[in-house]
Write a protein that holds these residues in place. Structure first.
Motif: not given
Length: 904
Positions: A166-181, A197-202
């Motif tokens: 709900d907060k990041f738009g990605v699952a916990p296992e995707q947070i590393i890639d989300y932060l890297a982007l 953040p929106k582009t990374a989640a997309k």
């Protein structure tokens, strides 16, 4: 009722610290020490524990220094500003408080707190233990799983798996890639430019992970696609930097993370130190106490004091002492004169509330049989001389001298409660044991007069009955140990003062002991002759005074002097006593003398000679030790607030150097036959420290170029060349140089120079024009003093100013003047102490025929064998000049002579 499932709570202590610091106002205690982050973190931890009642808990902090991420990427966190000083100073106290709360504190070097938390969370999951991570750090969202939850105690929000989505738009296992982007500007992780953040989640929603995204990078259109493709080489690095390690080799595992009962005594001390009545009240509520008047440190439930009269008891205590980590020692003697005092007994303590007294020489009718003194001392000698067995005492230098006379070289001196109190806060209290016990333990101790009597009828300690002597002596050791336990945590929590204690004050104790026991040789016959000459001169001054007054009078009577001054001679009244009578204080006499009145001048001269005679020429010959033939002073480390040493019995630091009479007294200080006197004196050390602290280019340049700084100042202030400076201009410049570092006002300078106040103000203004760095330093040190309540020396000695924020303008101004001078005077004190340590080390290691015999202000005095003068002077000068690294050279003037005056 079902059994509560095991729950591990991991606290991101570093996150707590920063959140509390920025969320709360900048709170300080009355000493000016920052406390806001401490109060905030303590309250957050208390709420967290109350909410979750965990079976296991750990508070994790970042370790100082670099981590493996810095090795991967040199620019990692490079843009992060340095930690504010008022936050940094709260870190160590916070660790101490959390430990006192009974909570495990975990700090692992080479990794970040996140990695420690990740590893412990992974271990807990493997063991089937549910984990709650308390943090506000978004990076830790990658650890969330069906068994790991994040909570933010500030915002009171929880993040389980769905919460992360709900907060990041990605699952916990995707947070590393989300932060890297997305990257992270605070950690200086590059990420993909323009990728928010929106582009990374997309992208991750569409491609699943970075690997798949990069494989399809060509399909991303527009500028953002160009940014992605341009960043392809650095993205793997960004991903590695954002990945929290879950396999760190830790010193702790889950079973180790168990809360223990709180140390309420330490917590009470800390809460009082940070002056949080609310937190103190919580302790009392939890203990069921209605009134918060609990003592600073509670006495043990039962005191166990023993009087050792048998060999069996002595051996039992000897075994106890031999296995102790820290021994408190105290000696009882026949006299305060450490050269002539004899040991009457020794007391020891190794645990609070327990102590023994070993009497060896009580000698009064009916005194019980005691252990043989020689046997006791011989048996204790190996233990007392063992440097690996730590010792603590109150004013241990005295005991060291006493034991030295008995052939015991006390070693292993690790602590001294007098010095602990003094370095912690030199102005908070007197530093004798009775005062310290009242201040830090809220205890009233047995006074010496209570067991030995007062005045002319006072007994020496060997005459005091054991029924009174033993409890008094044992209490000394017990209270001293408890004082150490109370003061040391406070002192060791302050890095600067702790360093001063460990690197300057404690190592100096044996050095001063050696100087005192060595003593200095004087020519008694010369002093007796000088006494006669002074008496003759005093008689002539008396006759001169009677002639001026028109009659004889008692020159020591303020009442008679006042009558002659103000009634008969009608001299102007400068000030009055509290009762309204015209004052004849020395300052009044000096002012009247400066106005040209003859009688005050004569009386001042008479008083000066009388003081020299009574203090030195009459007294010094009487103070020669019958065994050594030398005079032995006592140096005091815990008297002057700035760190300066003082001396007494006799006071060797007040012998005038500028008067002929004072110099003649110094001529009576002579070396042993075959030796010469060597005096090494720091040149203008406080001005050099001012140049160092202020960083003023002109002042630093004058010292670096080895110029006459007073002449250089005169040239700057009066706008002339160095060659054109007149003696009067140099004298004025010298007054300005020294006056300003003592915080002197234009009014004071005008008085000293004998000029109009407006002229003196012009001098001051010109000085600050030419040396702007000095003014900036003075302004900043005043501001720091008002904010912090203290100033510090270069080496971290802290000098508290209790009246710096006083509503009384005069007191406040006096504190501001002290604030300007104290860092210089204190640093000068530290420097000469460091020099003494180095020179003493050289003497002990190389064993030259050199004795350090006196320390007087910025001067060290030695006796040196005639055949070693050249090498000794070179070593002494070199070591003193290198005692500290300042921005300007430390210059040492060395003189050699057949007496102290010639050498100086």
């Amino acid at each position: 009722m079902s059994e509560q499932k095991p729950l591990l709570v991991l606290v991101d202590g570093s996150s707590y610290l920063f959140r509390a610091y920025h969320a709360l106002p900048p709170l300080t205690n009355s000493k000016g020490e920052a406390t806001g982050a401490l109060v905030g973190v303590i309250n957050m931890l208390r709420k967290l524990i109350a909410d979750y009642q965990p079976s296991n808990i750990g508070v994790v902090f970042d370790a100082p220094g670099k981590t493996f991420r810095n090795d991967l990427y040199a620019e990692y966190k490079a843009n992060r500003p340095p930690m504010p000083d008022d936050l940094r100073e709260q870190i160590k106290p916070l660790h101490e408080i959390i430990r006192a709360m009974g909570l495990p504190v975990i700090i692992e070097s080479g990794v970040e707190a996140d990695d420690v938390i990740g590893t412990l969370a992974a271990e807990a999951t493997r063991d089937g233990v549910e984990t709650v991570i308390s943090t506000s750090d978004k990076d830790l969202a990658q650890l969330v799983s069906d068994h790991v939850t994040l909570v933010n105690t500030m915002s009171e929000t929880k993040s389980d798996r769905q919460g992360v989505i709900d907060k990041f738009g990605v699952a916990p296992e995707q947070i590393i890639d989300y932060l890297a982007l997305v990257g992270d500007t605070s950690d200086n992780i590059p990420g993909v430019p323009k990728c928010g953040p929106k582009t990374a989640a997309k992208w991750l929603s569409e491609f699943g992970d970075i690997d798949n995204l990069l494989a399809n990078a060509d399909s991303i259109k527009g500028k953002i696609g160009e940014s992605l493709r341009a960043s392809m080489e650095q993205i793997p690095l960004s991903r590695e930097l954002t990945t929290i390690k879950t396999d760190v080799k830790l010193h702790e595992s889950i079973p180790d993370l168990v809360a223990t009962p709180a140390d309420t005594q330490k917590l009470r001390e800390w809460y009082r130190h940070i002056e949080s009545n609310r937190l103190l009240a919580t302790l009392d509520e939890e203990a069921g106490v209605a009134d918060a008047e609990t003592p600073e440190a509670e006495a043990p439930a039962e005191l166990k004091y023993e009087t050792i009269l048998t060999q069996d008891d002595f051996e039992r205590w000897l075994e106890k002492l031999s296995s102790a980590e820290l021994i408190c020692i105290d000696t009882e003697t026949t006299s305060l004169d450490y050269m002539q005092a004899e040991i009457v007994g020794l007391s020891f303590s190794v645990e609070a509330g327990e102590a023994c007294y070993i009497p060896v020489a009580h000698n009064y009718p009916g005194a019980p049989d005691q252990l043989d003194r020689e046997m006791v001392l011989t048996t204790l000698k190996p233990l007392l001389e063992d440097a690996n067995i730590a010792k603590v005492g109150q004013h241990l230098k005295y005991d060291m001298n006493i034991l030295a006379n008995a052939g015991i070289n006390l070693q292993g001196v690790a602590y001294d409660t007098m010095l602990e109190s003094y370095v912690f806060n030199s102005t908070a209290t007197r530093h004798d044991m009775d005062s310290l016990a009242q201040t830090y333990l809220n205890l009233k101790t047995i006074k010496y007069e209570e067991v030995a009597g007062k005045g002319a009828k006072q007994l020496t300690f060997d005459q005091v009955p054991l029924e009174q002597a033993a409890p008094y002596a044992a209490e000394d050791a017990d209270i001293t140990l408890r004082l150490h336990q109370a003061i040391w945590p406070k002192l060791s929590a302050e890095s600067g003062p702790k360093s001063v204690f460990e690197t300057i004050e404690i190592p100096l104790v044996p050095v001063l002991s050696r100087i005192e026991c060595t003593g200095v040789r004087i020519d008694s016959a010369m002093l007796v002759k000088q006494s006669g000459e002074l008496a003759t001169r005093m008689h002539k001054l008396e006759e001169q005074a009677y002639e001026i007054a028109g009659r004889s009078f008692n020159m020591g009577s303020p009442k008679q002097i006042g009558q002659i001054f103000f009634e008969e001679l009608e001299l102007p009244v400068i000030s009055k006593t509290p009762k309204g009578a015209p004052s004849t204080a020395e300052s009044v006499l000096q002012e009247l003398a400066e106005q040209g009145h003859e009688l005050p001048q004569v009386i001042l001269s008479h008083r000066g000679l009388a003081k020299l005679r009574s203090t030195y020429t009459d007294k010094l010959p009487e103070m020669v030790d019958p065994d050594t033939g030398r005079v032995h002073t006592s140096y005091h480390q815990a008297v002057a607030a700035t760190g300066r040493l003082s001396s007494s019995d006799p006071n060797l630091q007040n012998i005038p150097v500028r008067t002929e009479e004072g110099r003649r007294i110094r001529q009576a200080f002579v070396p042993e036959d075959g030796y010469r006197m060597v005096a090494a004196d720091y040149s203008q050390v406080e001005l050099r420290i001012m140049a160092h602290l202020s960083g003023d280019k002109a002042l630093m340049g004058a010292f670096s170029d080895n110029m006459d700084v007073h002449r250089a100042t005169a040239a700057e202030v009066f706008g002339v060349t160095l060659d054109e400076v007149t003696p009067d201009q140099r004298r004025s410049a010298k007054a300005i140089n020294f006056g300003l570092i003592y915080g002197m006002s234009a009014f004071g300078l005008a008085k000293q120079l004998g000029v109009e106040r407006s002229v003196a103000q012009e001098y001051v203004d010109l000085y600050f024009e030419r040396y702007p760095g000095v003014r900036e330093f003075m302004d900043s040190i005043r501001a720091d003093a008002h904010q912090n309540g203290y100033v510090e020396t270069v080496f971290g000695r802290r000098l508290y100013l209790p009246e710096i924020n006083s509503r009384n303008g005069m007191r406040r101004a006096a504190s501001e003047r002290t604030a300007i001078n104290a860092p210089m005077q204190g640093t000068a004190a530290d420097i000469i102490k460091l020099a003494m340590l180095d020179v003493d080390g050289w003497i002990r290691n190389d064993k030259p025929d050199v004795r350090m015999i006196m320390q007087v202000h910025d001067e060290l005095v030695f006796e040196v064998a005639e055949g070693q003068l050249d090498s000794a002077v070179e070593q002494i000068s070199s070591r003193m000049s290198q005692a500290a690294e300042l921005k300007v050279p430390l210059v040492v003037d060395v003189g050699i002579g057949d007496n102290w005056d010639e050498a100086h």
